[in-house]
Motif scaffolding. Structure first.
Motif, PDB file in Angstrom:
ATOM      1  N   VAL A  56       0.742  -1.340  -0.265  1.00 55.26           N
ATOM      2  CA  VAL A  56      -0.002   0.048  -0.200  1.00 55.26           C
ATOM      3  C   VAL A  56       1.038   0.874  -0.205  1.00 55.26           C
ATOM      4  O   VAL A  56       1.396   1.459   0.715  1.00 55.26           O
ATOM      5  CB  VAL A  56      -1.332  -0.542   1.500  1.00 55.26           C
ATOM      6  CG1 VAL A  56      -1.946   0.783   1.779  1.00 55.26           C
ATOM      7  CG2 VAL A  56      -1.396  -1.551   0.979  1.00 55.26           C
ATOM      8  N   LEU A  57       0.643   2.375  -1.036  1.00 57.56           N
ATOM      9  CA  LEU A  57       1.302   3.252  -0.768  1.00 57.56           C
ATOM     10  C   LEU A  57       0.414   4.618  -0.549  1.00 57.56           C
ATOM     11  O   LEU A  57      -0.824   4.833  -0.670  1.00 57.56           O
ATOM     12  CB  LEU A  57       1.738   3.826  -2.325  1.00 57.56           C
ATOM     13  CG  LEU A  57       2.603   5.314  -2.774  1.00 57.56           C
ATOM     14  CD1 LEU A  57       3.967   4.738  -1.989  1.00 57.56           C
ATOM     15  CD2 LEU A  57       2.706   5.239  -3.981  1.00 57.56           C
TER      16      LEU A  57
ATOM     17  N   THR B 275       0.580   1.978 -12.567  1.00 63.75           N
ATOM     18  CA  THR B 275       1.547   1.436 -12.085  1.00 63.75           C
ATOM     19  C   THR B 275       1.152  -0.174 -11.712  1.00 63.75           C
ATOM     20  O   THR B 275       1.841  -1.456 -11.640  1.00 63.75           O
ATOM     21  CB  THR B 275       2.539   2.054 -11.466  1.00 63.75           C
ATOM     22  OG1 THR B 275       3.326   2.606 -12.668  1.00 63.75           O
ATOM     23  CG2 THR B 275       3.586   1.494 -11.099  1.00 63.75           C
ATOM     24  N   GLY B 276       0.491  -0.048 -10.644  1.00 64.93           N
ATOM     25  CA  GLY B 276      -0.066  -1.120 -10.348  1.00 64.93           C
ATOM     26  C   GLY B 276       0.741  -1.686  -9.203  1.00 64.93           C
ATOM     27  O   GLY B 276       1.830  -0.874  -8.821  1.00 64.93           O
ATOM     28  N   VAL B 277      -0.717  -1.567  -7.847  1.00 69.58           N
ATOM     29  CA  VAL B 277       0.627  -1.338  -6.638  1.00 69.58           C
ATOM     30  C   VAL B 277      -1.096  -1.656  -5.995  1.00 69.58           C
ATOM     31  O   VAL B 277      -2.376  -1.870  -6.425  1.00 69.58           O
ATOM     32  CB  VAL B 277       0.678  -0.030  -6.072  1.00 69.58           C
ATOM     33  CG1 VAL B 277      -0.676   0.517  -5.717  1.00 69.58           C
ATOM     34  CG2 VAL B 277       1.266   0.014  -4.571  1.00 69.58           C
TER      35      VAL B 277
ATOM     36  N   ALA C 191       4.718   3.330  -6.146  1.00 63.62           N
ATOM     37  CA  ALA C 191       4.399   3.037  -5.976  1.00 63.62           C
ATOM     38  C   ALA C 191       5.092   1.213  -6.098  1.00 63.62           C
ATOM     39  O   ALA C 191       5.432   0.166  -5.788  1.00 63.62           O
ATOM     40  CB  ALA C 191       3.483   2.680  -7.476  1.00 63.62           C
ATOM     41  N   LEU C 192       5.938   1.291  -6.870  1.00 64.94           N
ATOM     42  CA  LEU C 192       7.498   0.300  -6.908  1.00 64.94           C
ATOM     43  C   LEU C 192       8.154   0.319  -5.775  1.00 64.94           C
ATOM     44  O   LEU C 192       8.472  -1.269  -5.239  1.00 64.94           O
ATOM     45  CB  LEU C 192       8.476   0.927  -8.170  1.00 64.94           C
ATOM     46  CG  LEU C 192       8.323   0.472  -9.266  1.00 64.94           C
ATOM     47  CD1 LEU C 192       9.226   0.735 -10.192  1.00 64.94           C
ATOM     48  CD2 LEU C 192       7.340  -0.786  -9.514  1.00 64.94           C
ATOM     49  N   VAL C 193       8.348   0.995  -5.095  1.00 67.38           N
ATOM     50  CA  VAL C 193       8.613   0.297  -3.235  1.00 67.38           C
ATOM     51  C   VAL C 193       7.957   0.604  -2.772  1.00 67.38           C
ATOM     52  O   VAL C 193       8.187  -0.184  -1.629  1.00 67.38           O
ATOM     53  CB  VAL C 193       8.981   2.542  -3.114  1.00 67.38           C
ATOM     54  CG1 VAL C 193       9.978   2.693  -1.853  1.00 67.38           C
ATOM     55  CG2 VAL C 193      10.229   3.467  -3.416  1.00 67.38           C
TER      56      VAL C 193
ATOM     57  N   GLY D 246      10.993   2.996 -12.388  1.00 66.41           N
ATOM     58  CA  GLY D 246       9.859   3.526 -12.573  1.00 66.41           C
ATOM     59  C   GLY D 246      10.366   5.118 -13.816  1.00 66.41           C
ATOM     60  O   GLY D 246       9.593   5.470 -14.863  1.00 66.41           O
ATOM     61  N   VAL D 247      12.204   5.417 -14.249  1.00 65.30           N
ATOM     62  CA  VAL D 247      12.382   6.012 -14.903  1.00 65.30           C
ATOM     63  C   VAL D 247      11.732   4.866 -16.314  1.00 65.30           C
ATOM     64  O   VAL D 247      11.896   5.292 -17.620  1.00 65.30           O
ATOM     65  CB  VAL D 247      13.540   6.589 -14.747  1.00 65.30           C
ATOM     66  CG1 VAL D 247      14.609   7.149 -15.797  1.00 65.30           C
ATOM     67  CG2 VAL D 247      13.969   7.202 -13.760  1.00 65.30           C
ATOM     68  N   LEU D 248      12.184   3.167 -16.158  1.00 66.38           N
ATOM     69  CA  LEU D 248      12.192   3.095 -17.424  1.00 66.38           C
ATOM     70  C   LEU D 248      11.032   2.791 -18.150  1.00 66.38           C
ATOM     71  O   LEU D 248      10.799   3.306 -19.259  1.00 66.38           O
ATOM     72  CB  LEU D 248      12.977   1.260 -16.838  1.00 66.38           C
ATOM     73  CG  LEU D 248      14.032   1.257 -17.468  1.00 66.38           C
ATOM     74  CD1 LEU D 248      14.241   0.052 -16.858  1.00 66.38           C
ATOM     75  CD2 LEU D 248      14.003   0.933 -19.161  1.00 66.38           C
TER      76      LEU D 248
END
Ligand SMILES: NC(=O)C1=CN([C@@H]2O[C@H](COP(=O)(O)OP(=O)(O)OC[C@H]3O[C@@H](n4cnc5c(N)ncnc54)[C@H](O)[C@@H]3O)[C@@H](O)[C@H]2O)[C@@H](O)CC1
Ligand SMILES: [K+]
Length: 472
Positions: A239-240, A263-265, A423-425, A438-440
């Motif tokens: 959860v962000l 992005t998906g979270v 989201a990725l963190v 994230g940059v990619l």
């Protein structure tokens, strides 16, 4: 993943190989590889000028000149350093290479004529032994080249700082032929643009253990992406918590939250002023409004001040959860936190931050490095090339990404990137991997939003999910 190694590590790796070989063998391999590339790029009636400096870079170029002359190309060697690699010069002249000395001062007429007629120029002025910048007498060298001359840099474009940190006058190349190992300048903004196409010739030097600079590729996204499994639920996926947007800039909240959700979270919890909350809920009904348990925080995009909840912010900074600090939240930290922290400034924000902290560097890699060290945080410096600079204590490599089209230089683009990284963190990646992926993703989503053309930030955010699918 593409890796580049520090100049010290390259030297050590080359020395180790040299000890196992006949003297000069490694240079012969480099020269032969260079000559093969040069031959492939030259016409039938190739007119080649080799610029040879004092060191081994000039030696490579002169031995390559010998190979090319043996193949009946017309080769002139301009000896532009204070000394010359004598054995390489002897090998070159024995094959018919015409030497012309131009060690200082004005260009000799014969040299100017050869340069004006050359369709291939090989730059062996300096390589990894160089200090940044070109010698005075060579500063206007490119003015002497024919417009259509193809320039091949030996190992690196002369003048470029091999460690890729200091920007200096250099000789721009169409192609750079390097040997076994990439050097930092090949991947960092102070040198990369001058390299043109990068070609690696294998001379048998194995990679050292630890890279100095890395670049993540799509295959790394495939390998590292936090893909859910059958036993996951929204909480286990992560959860962000997002505190972004303000009464003045509510749109930043919409963009970041849209990007994070797409992005998906597992879930996004949003906390912000009334107007921003209404707008976010209106366009992203998947979010939950208000505090609750989260695995990571994203703060600051579109803030006008401290985000309206200073006590909560203080609490978060003291907490052990990872945090991404963007835009207005960059000013929150004065000292290191005890948990992973990623700062995401652009060049102007980095400068302001470094000045506020009274640090000696304010720009580029050195600026990002001193901020990272002072705040114990990773610094993701946004730009055409985006860098992720870890604190020195981690001994980790720099990350350098050049994924996005220049169309991404548009309002709201950074808010979208911050949402993707957040989201990725929250999904469990470390801040370096989350930043790099994230940059990619940002670059790939921009491409999907409008291949080759202008993009608006919201479209980039909306394309994140499709871009992830492409990685997987
Ligand atoms: N070390 C090795 O095992 C190998 C090295 N190779 C080549 O050797 C190169 C490194 O050679 P060197 O260590 O001799 O160093 P360089 O050839 O890069 O240059 C060193 C020389 O240039 C002068 N110099 C330094 N900065 C300068 C500047 N800004 N302008 C003009 N002159 C400057 C120095 O006084 C010195 O004489 C590599 O880049 C590569 O091309 C290859 O032959 C492969 C094997
Ligand atoms: K060079």
């Amino acid at each position: 993943m593409i890796r580049a190694f520090s100049i010290d590590d390259v030297r050590a790796a080359e020395e180790a190989v040299k000890r196992e070989l006949e003297p000069g063998e490694l240079m012969q391999r480099a020269a032969l590889g260079l000559a093969e590339v040069a031959r492939a790029r030259s016409d039938e009636d190739g007119r080649v000028v080799v610029l040879a400096g004092s060191g081994d870079n000039g030696g490579d170029a002169l031995y390559a000149a010998a190979h090319l002359a043996r193949l009946d190309l017309n080769v002139v060697a301009l000896l532009v350093g204070s000394r010359t690699h004598e054995e390489a010069l002897a090998a070159a002249t024995a094959e018919g290479v015409v030497p012309i000395e131009w060690r200082s001062g004005k260009v000799p007429a014969a040299a100017a004529e050869a340069l004006a007629e050359a369709n291939l120029v090989i730059d062996g002025i300096v390589g990894i032994g160089a200090s940044p910048g070109l010698p005075k007498h060579l500063e206007n060298l490119p003015d002497l080249f024919a417009n259509d001359a193809y320039v091949i840099a030996v190992d690196l474009p002369s003048g470029v700082d091999p460690s890729g940190v200091v920007a200096a006058d250099c000789l721009y190349a169409d192609e750079t032929v390097t040997f076994s190992l990439l050097k930092p300048c090949h991947l960092l903004p102070a040198g990369e643009a001058a390299c043109g196409q990068l070609t690696v010739v294998d001379i048998g030097v194995p990679e050292p253990d630890s890279p100095a600079v890395v670049r993540y590729e799509a295959s790394d996204a495939t390998r590292l992406w936090p893909t859910p499994g059958a036993f996951d639920d929204k909480y286990s996926r992560g959860v962000l918590g997002v505190m972004t947007g303000s009464e003045s800039y509510p749109g930043a909240a919409v963009l970041g939250v849209t990007a994070a959700v797409t992005t998906g979270v597992g879930m996004v919890r949003y906390i912000g002023p009334r107007r921003a909350t209404d707008l976010v809920l209106g366009s992203v009904p998947e979010i939950v409004s208000g505090p609750g348990r989260v695995q990571a925080w994203l703060l600051g995009s579109g803030w006008d001040g401290h985000g309206g909840a200073p006590e909560l912010v203080d609490e978060l900074l003291d907490d052990i959860l990872p945090i991404v600090l963007d835009a207005g939240a960059l000013d929150l930290l004065d000292e290191p936190r005890s948990a992973p922290t990623l700062l995401t400034p652009h060049a102007g924000e980095l400068k302001r931050l470094a000045q506020r902290l009274g640090l000696e560097h304010t720009q580029g890699v050195p600026g990002a490095r001193v901020v990272a060290d002072a705040l114990g945080a990773h610094v993701l410096l946004k730009g055409a090339t985006t860098l992720i600079v870890p604190p020195s204590s981690t001994r980790g490599p720099l990350v350098s990404q050049t994924d996005g089209p220049a169309w991404l230089a548009t309002a709201g683009s950074g808010d979208v990137l911050a949402g993707m990284i957040g989201a990725l963190v929250a999904s469990g990646l470390g801040v370096t991997e989350a930043g790099a992926l994230g940059v990619l993703l940002h670059g790939r989503a921009a491409h999907l939003a409008n291949p080759g053309g202008p993009v608006r930030a919201l479209d980039v955010a909306r394309c994140a999910g499709r871009a992830v699918a492409e990685f997987l």
